[in-house]
Design an enzyme around this catalytic site. Structure first.
Site, PDB file in Angstrom:
ATOM      1  N   CYS A   1      -3.371  24.721  -0.501  1.00 10.66           N
ATOM      2  CA  CYS A   1      -4.237  23.657   0.013  1.00 10.66           C
ATOM      3  C   CYS A   1      -3.710  23.230   1.382  1.00 10.66           C
ATOM      4  O   CYS A   1      -2.549  22.873   1.511  1.00 10.66           O
ATOM      5  CB  CYS A   1      -4.231  22.485  -0.965  1.00 10.66           C
ATOM      6  SG  CYS A   1      -4.740  20.923  -0.247  1.00 10.66           S
TER       7      CYS A   1
ATOM      8  N   GLU B   1       0.517  -9.496  -4.244  1.00  8.42           N
ATOM      9  CA  GLU B   1       0.083  -8.209  -4.795  1.00  8.42           C
ATOM     10  C   GLU B   1      -0.138  -8.360  -6.300  1.00  8.42           C
ATOM     11  O   GLU B   1       0.610  -9.049  -6.982  1.00  8.42           O
ATOM     12  CB  GLU B   1       1.158  -7.148  -4.477  1.00  8.42           C
ATOM     13  CG  GLU B   1       1.121  -5.882  -5.297  1.00  8.42           C
ATOM     14  CD  GLU B   1      -0.152  -5.062  -5.149  1.00  8.42           C
ATOM     15  OE1 GLU B   1      -0.653  -4.893  -4.027  1.00  8.42           O
ATOM     16  OE2 GLU B   1      -0.650  -4.594  -6.191  1.00  8.42           O
TER      17      GLU B   1
ATOM     18  N   CYS C   1     -10.212  -0.034   3.994  1.00  7.43           N
ATOM     19  CA  CYS C   1     -10.467   1.385   3.715  1.00  7.43           C
ATOM     20  C   CYS C   1     -11.951   1.598   3.412  1.00  7.43           C
ATOM     21  O   CYS C   1     -12.346   2.664   2.974  1.00  7.43           O
ATOM     22  CB  CYS C   1      -9.588   1.869   2.569  1.00  7.43           C
ATOM     23  SG  CYS C   1      -9.741   0.880   1.083  1.00  7.43           S
TER      24      CYS C   1
ATOM     25  N   CYS D   1      -9.694  26.020   5.003  1.00 11.05           N
ATOM     26  CA  CYS D   1      -9.103  26.135   3.671  1.00 11.05           C
ATOM     27  C   CYS D   1      -9.995  27.009   2.801  1.00 11.05           C
ATOM     28  O   CYS D   1     -11.195  26.755   2.691  1.00 11.05           O
ATOM     29  CB  CYS D   1      -8.962  24.743   3.064  1.00 11.05           C
ATOM     30  SG  CYS D   1      -8.132  24.755   1.487  1.00 11.05           S
TER      31      CYS D   1
ATOM     32  N   GLN E   1       1.832   5.250   0.708  1.00  7.89           N
ATOM     33  CA  GLN E   1       0.743   5.833   1.490  1.00  7.89           C
ATOM     34  C   GLN E   1       0.859   7.353   1.503  1.00  7.89           C
ATOM     35  O   GLN E   1       1.955   7.880   1.695  1.00  7.89           O
ATOM     36  CB  GLN E   1       0.798   5.301   2.924  1.00  7.89           C
ATOM     37  CG  GLN E   1       0.422   3.838   3.039  1.00  7.89           C
ATOM     38  CD  GLN E   1      -1.077   3.614   2.871  1.00  7.89           C
ATOM     39  OE1 GLN E   1      -1.871   4.550   2.832  1.00  7.89           O
ATOM     40  NE2 GLN E   1      -1.459   2.357   2.766  1.00  7.89           N
TER      41      GLN E   1
HETATM   42  N1  SAH Z   1      -0.900  -2.965   2.069  1.00  7.00           N
HETATM   43  C1  SAH Z   1      -0.402  -1.993   1.146  1.00  7.00           C
HETATM   44  C2  SAH Z   1      -1.332  -1.677  -0.022  1.00  7.00           C
HETATM   45  C3  SAH Z   1      -2.785  -1.612   0.265  1.00  7.00           C
HETATM   46  S1  SAH Z   1      -3.745  -0.936  -1.043  1.00  7.00           S
HETATM   47  C4  SAH Z   1      -0.031  -0.734   1.868  1.00  7.00           C
HETATM   48  O1  SAH Z   1      -0.480  -0.486   2.969  1.00  7.00           O
HETATM   49  O2  SAH Z   1       0.740   0.055   1.334  1.00  7.00           O
HETATM   50  C5  SAH Z   1      -4.420  -2.387  -1.776  1.00  7.00           C
HETATM   51  C6  SAH Z   1      -3.473  -3.099  -2.701  1.00  7.00           C
HETATM   52  O3  SAH Z   1      -4.152  -4.239  -3.232  1.00  7.00           O
HETATM   53  C7  SAH Z   1      -3.028  -2.301  -3.912  1.00  7.00           C
HETATM   54  O4  SAH Z   1      -1.622  -2.330  -3.951  1.00  7.00           O
HETATM   55  C8  SAH Z   1      -3.632  -3.039  -5.108  1.00  7.00           C
HETATM   56  O5  SAH Z   1      -2.806  -3.009  -6.251  1.00  7.00           O
HETATM   57  C9  SAH Z   1      -3.752  -4.434  -4.577  1.00  7.00           C
HETATM   58  N2  SAH Z   1      -4.782  -5.313  -5.194  1.00  7.00           N
HETATM   59  C10 SAH Z   1      -5.967  -4.963  -5.725  1.00  7.00           C
HETATM   60  N3  SAH Z   1      -6.666  -6.053  -6.081  1.00  7.00           N
HETATM   61  C11 SAH Z   1      -5.903  -7.129  -5.762  1.00  7.00           C
HETATM   62  C12 SAH Z   1      -6.094  -8.540  -5.872  1.00  7.00           C
HETATM   63  N4  SAH Z   1      -7.204  -9.045  -6.389  1.00  7.00           N
HETATM   64  N5  SAH Z   1      -5.115  -9.355  -5.449  1.00  7.00           N
HETATM   65  C13 SAH Z   1      -3.964  -8.847  -4.914  1.00  7.00           C
HETATM   66  N6  SAH Z   1      -3.735  -7.525  -4.784  1.00  7.00           N
HETATM   67  C14 SAH Z   1      -4.693  -6.664  -5.196  1.00  7.00           C
END
Ligand code: SAH
Length: 510
Positions: free
Chosen positions: A172, A357, A447, A80, A307
């Protein structure tokens, strides 16, 4: 040589020749000169380089790569053209295979060192990292700030380094090909009609950001213009649907892009770093685009979470589903469930799934996605995992079916708990409750392998055993890596459980 024996040998501006023998967490090259460690951005493992010390500490220094004297076999030219200036991809000059090895090692080393697990045991349960077949053009979402370059030309691109000056985005290479065409259409239109980009110092100007999303399975494209739009609000006359000069002409041009499905405006008049405003107005086409993931259809609006690398997300989720080992009757909790992607993909092979969530909009999306996909065995709860789970646990363990049976007693000791927390990992209270609930299996999607390692230690000290570990490359050319881990209830847990059920009182389980 022990650290404390090392004298301060080098200082700022010293130029050293060094062999790069390791890779740092942020992808930088690491080399040693007589026990003194140098961290050198853009140096690749296997290189011999000349580097100039920028910041010297007692035992280590950050140095600038001056010259590659002998290139590593793992070195490649960053494909890139803006990789270095943009900074979004830290390791574009490392070959892809070496990058995958680096990511796999990063996960392994964190789990071994920070989690305190045995090295050979970890190696014996680690499966090969899931790499991309083609690690380019994988991002389905891009957000570009709009401004003027140093010659006064309107540009949409990215902030250079840590500054607030905008560099024009050349194409990009991790984004979709349509991005640059769309940006061209919008910036040329702005030049032609005298539409000002937003100036964050004065708070004047109209166009702040351009958001582009694409459904890879559907081919549908969405453009959302984030505008500092006041007209019609300040004078109380309302808005007739016209936000920009020559709006119809702009829409016609955008519609010439194959797949264009939705054009909207997001109103953001706040002086803030938050990109999107809360109010969204569709100015052409649909309010949302759709995409398919793990055989499920999802609706994506400008604000919804989704995602960014759907190809790898699907592979990661499939791995999580495989680890969950569902046969059709299980009860499953999916904590940190976002818009319910994992929850809904597991629902078809489980008895009942429960998602938790924190973000209310995401929970609403999850519920809508369940209806959309005709999934009727999923329930979603909004709140913090570390509050919702203990609260339900307490009530359920008193033997009550709560929420009118939405949460039956079987949810107290589920077969599987899946977690996919943000980078800071799971809260202690959440882990503690998971241990009390004693699921047969825990599937941990992470992650950040450092917090993963910390949490795995807690779960294993609580009686769980690590069974499988697999990394997945979701963000090629950056240092990030996702991991999915399978744990199962160990013998210790099982004994406690036997003791408790022989009391014929599940409520006594702790
Ligand atoms: N499993 C989903 C999202 C993962 S990202 C996927 O793969 O698409 C992590 C997620 O946790 C986010 O949506 C964020 O808003 C949520 N999150 C962050 N802190 C949290 C908490 N204390 N309790 C519940 N959810 C939470």
């Amino acid at each position: 040589m022990k650290n404390q024996d090392i004298p301060v040998r080098y200082k700022k501006d010293d130029v050293l020749t060094v062999e790069i023998t390791d890779i740092g967490n942020d992808g930088e090259g690491i080399g040693k000169v007589e026990g003194y460690t140098l961290f050198i951005k853009d140096a690749v493992i296997g290189d011999r380089v000349r580097a100039k010390i920028m910041k010297a500490k007692k035992n280590y220094a950050y140095a600038h790569l001056e010259e590659v004297l002998e290139a590593s076999p793992y070195r490649q030219d960053a494909p890139c053209p803006v990789a270095r200036a943009c900074g979004g991809c830290q390791i574009q000059n490392m070959t892809y295979d070496r990058q995958l090895k680096f990511k796999q090692n990063k996960v392994r080393n964190n789990i071994v060192r920070l989690g305190g697990f045995d090295e050979s045991f970890i190696d014996s349960i680690t499966e090969p990292i899931i790499g991309m077949d083609n690690p380019w053009r994988y991002r389905n979402k891009a957000q570009y700030p709009v401004g003027r370059d140093k010659n006064g030309k309107i540009v949409a691109g990215f902030y250079a380094g840590r500054t607030h000056s905008i560099i024009q985005a050349a194409d990009c290479l991790i984004g979709i090909e349509e991005n640059s065409k769309i940006l061209d259409i919008i910036t040329s239109h702005m030049e032609k009609h005298g539409i000002e980009p937003y100036d964050e110092t004065s708070g004047s100007g109209l166009v702040r950001h351009i958001l582009i999303r694409k459904g890879f399975a559907s081919g549908q494209i969405m453009v959302c213009l984030v505008l500092n739009y006041r007209k019609g609000r300040d004078d109380g006359t309302g808005n007739s649907g016209e936000f920009l000069a020559g709006q119809d002409e702009l829409l016609n041009n955008l519609r010439s892009i194959p797949g264009m499905t939705s054009v909207s405006v997001s109103i953001n008049t706040e002086k803030t770093n938050v990109i999107m405003g809360k109010e969204i107005v569709t100015i052409w086409g649909s309010a949302a685009i759709t995409d398919t993931l793990c055989g499920l259809s999802f609706e994506i609006s400008p604000l919804s979470f989704y995602q960014v690398n759907p190809v790898q997300a699907q592979r990661l989720y499939n791995q999580a589903i495989e680890y969950a080992d569902l046969t059709g009757s299980e009860s499953v909790w999916d904590l940190y469930c976002g818009i319910g992607t994992i929850t809904l993909s597991m629902a078809k092979s489980a008895g009942k799934v429960y998602g938790v969530e924190i973000i209310p909009d995401a929970v609403e999306d999850a519920k809508r996605n369940a209806v959309r996909n005709k999934v009727d065995n999923a329930e979603f709860f909004c709140g913090k995992a570390e509050e919702v789970l203990p609260d339900f646990y307490e009530k359920l363990s008193k033997g009550k079916d709560i929420l009118d049976g939405k949460l039956p007693g079987s949810a107290l000791h589920p077969d599987v708990i899946v977690v996919d927390p943000p980078r800071k990992g799971c809260d202690d209270k959440c882990l503690e409750t998971m241990l009390l609930m004693k699921p047969e299996r825990i599937v941990y999607v992470s992650c950040d392998s450092a917090t993963l390692a910390r949490d795995l230690r807690i779960l294993c000290d609580g009686g769980y055993e690590l069974k499988k570990i697999r990394a997945c490359d979701m963000f090629s050319w950056s240092c990030h890596v996702e991991t999915v881990v399978l744990l199962s209830k160990g013998v210790k847990c099982f004994d406690e459980w036997l003791e408790a059920v022989s009391d014929e009182d599940c409520g006594k389980l702790k």
